[in-house]
Enzyme design. Structure first.
Site, PDB file in Angstrom:
ATOM      1  N   ILE A 126      18.007  56.765  87.646  1.00 40.45           N
ATOM      2  CA  ILE A 126      19.602  56.583  87.478  1.00 40.45           C
ATOM      3  C   ILE A 126      20.228  57.707  86.845  1.00 40.45           C
ATOM      4  O   ILE A 126      19.909  58.272  85.738  1.00 40.45           O
ATOM      5  CB  ILE A 126      19.691  55.691  86.096  1.00 40.45           C
ATOM      6  CG1 ILE A 126      19.204  54.191  86.527  1.00 40.45           C
ATOM      7  CG2 ILE A 126      21.136  55.116  86.078  1.00 40.45           C
ATOM      8  CD1 ILE A 126      19.242  52.909  85.729  1.00 40.45           C
ATOM      9  N   PRO A 127      20.988  58.472  87.678  1.00 44.80           N
ATOM     10  CA  PRO A 127      20.906  59.926  87.483  1.00 44.80           C
ATOM     11  C   PRO A 127      22.047  60.505  86.450  1.00 44.80           C
ATOM     12  O   PRO A 127      23.272  61.160  86.714  1.00 44.80           O
ATOM     13  CB  PRO A 127      21.452  60.642  88.824  1.00 44.80           C
ATOM     14  CG  PRO A 127      22.046  59.437  89.526  1.00 44.80           C
ATOM     15  CD  PRO A 127      21.455  58.245  88.867  1.00 44.80           C
ATOM     16  N   CYS A 128      22.003  60.141  85.064  1.00 44.80           N
ATOM     17  CA  CYS A 128      23.236  60.646  84.102  1.00 44.80           C
ATOM     18  C   CYS A 128      23.092  62.174  83.984  1.00 44.80           C
ATOM     19  O   CYS A 128      24.072  62.450  83.631  1.00 44.80           O
ATOM     20  CB  CYS A 128      22.819  60.123  82.989  1.00 44.80           C
ATOM     21  SG  CYS A 128      21.121  60.208  82.121  1.00 44.80           S
ATOM     22  N   HIS A 129      22.110  62.568  84.527  1.00 46.27           N
ATOM     23  CA  HIS A 129      22.241  64.258  84.634  1.00 46.27           C
ATOM     24  C   HIS A 129      23.328  64.713  85.505  1.00 46.27           C
ATOM     25  O   HIS A 129      23.819  65.924  85.335  1.00 46.27           O
ATOM     26  CB  HIS A 129      20.854  64.773  84.877  1.00 46.27           C
ATOM     27  CG  HIS A 129      20.258  64.563  86.193  1.00 46.27           C
ATOM     28  ND1 HIS A 129      19.710  63.333  86.468  1.00 46.27           N
ATOM     29  CD2 HIS A 129      20.392  65.295  87.548  1.00 46.27           C
ATOM     30  CE1 HIS A 129      19.441  63.357  87.882  1.00 46.27           C
ATOM     31  NE2 HIS A 129      19.788  64.473  88.488  1.00 46.27           N
ATOM     32  N   ARG A 130      23.759  63.876  86.385  1.00 45.53           N
ATOM     33  CA  ARG A 130      24.881  64.342  87.097  1.00 45.53           C
ATOM     34  C   ARG A 130      26.255  64.300  86.669  1.00 45.53           C
ATOM     35  O   ARG A 130      27.209  64.506  87.109  1.00 45.53           O
ATOM     36  CB  ARG A 130      24.856  63.480  88.583  1.00 45.53           C
ATOM     37  CG  ARG A 130      23.301  63.988  89.281  1.00 45.53           C
ATOM     38  CD  ARG A 130      23.357  63.185  90.468  1.00 45.53           C
ATOM     39  NE  ARG A 130      22.122  63.245  91.218  1.00 45.53           N
ATOM     40  CZ  ARG A 130      21.463  62.185  92.044  1.00 45.53           C
ATOM     41  NH1 ARG A 130      22.105  61.213  92.515  1.00 45.53           N
ATOM     42  NH2 ARG A 130      20.361  62.598  92.369  1.00 45.53           N
TER      43      ARG A 130
END
Length: 164
Positions: A126-130
């Protein structure tokens, strides 16, 4: 159903993966240099966790841009809504917190959205780094801003490699 835990050594730290046949419940980075023995998959390890390790390995080797895993993150209804929006951010792309808030439908909820991103239990998948600041800055990341930068650079590099 009991939760199982497995560890995966990635280029940016040891990932602790927890879940069962109902799905991946959490992936987090273990900031523990004393963890020298990694828990490896056994015949009893749920396939969900084995598949997660395989797909993370492919991601870090630049061979995977999309994950196909059964996810089972635990959180409030609002957090679940925020995390579902994160899944819509394409590999190699970023969005600002404000853009994410607008997509959820409440621009006044920017702090709540940022808080939900910070509580994302499934690192990388779940790409919260984006999600970045409106000014392009790399704002907070539970795994550390240096990991966020590494992940964004990695995705940018993998994307460029596929063009040639």
């Amino acid at each position: 159903m009991n939760l199982e835990t497995i560890h995966y050594k990635s280029p940016i730290g040891i990932a602790e993966i927890t879940g069962n046949e109902n799905g991946i419940q959490s992936i987090s980075v273990v900031n523990n240099d004393s963890l020298t023995t990694l828990i490896n998959a056994t015949s009893n390890t749920p396939n969900t966790l084995k598949n997660c390790v395989t797909q993370l390995d492919e991601f870090f080797k630049g061979k995977r841009t999309k994950f196909d895993l059964k996810l089972n993150p635990q959180g409030t209804i609002f957090q679940q809504k925020v995390w579902k929006e994160l899944l819509k951010i394409p590999f190699g792309k970023t969005k600002s917190y404000l853009q994410q808030t607008k997509q959820i439908g409440d621009i006044k909820a920017i702090r709540a959205v940022a808080s939900a991103n910070g509580k994302n239990p499934i690192w990388i998948i779940i790409p919260c780094h984006r999600v970045i600041g409106s000014d392009g800055s790399l704002t907070g990341y539970a795994g550390g801003v240096w990991r966020k930068k590494w992940l964004l650079d990695h995705e940018s590099g993998c994307k460029q490699q596929t063009l040639f």
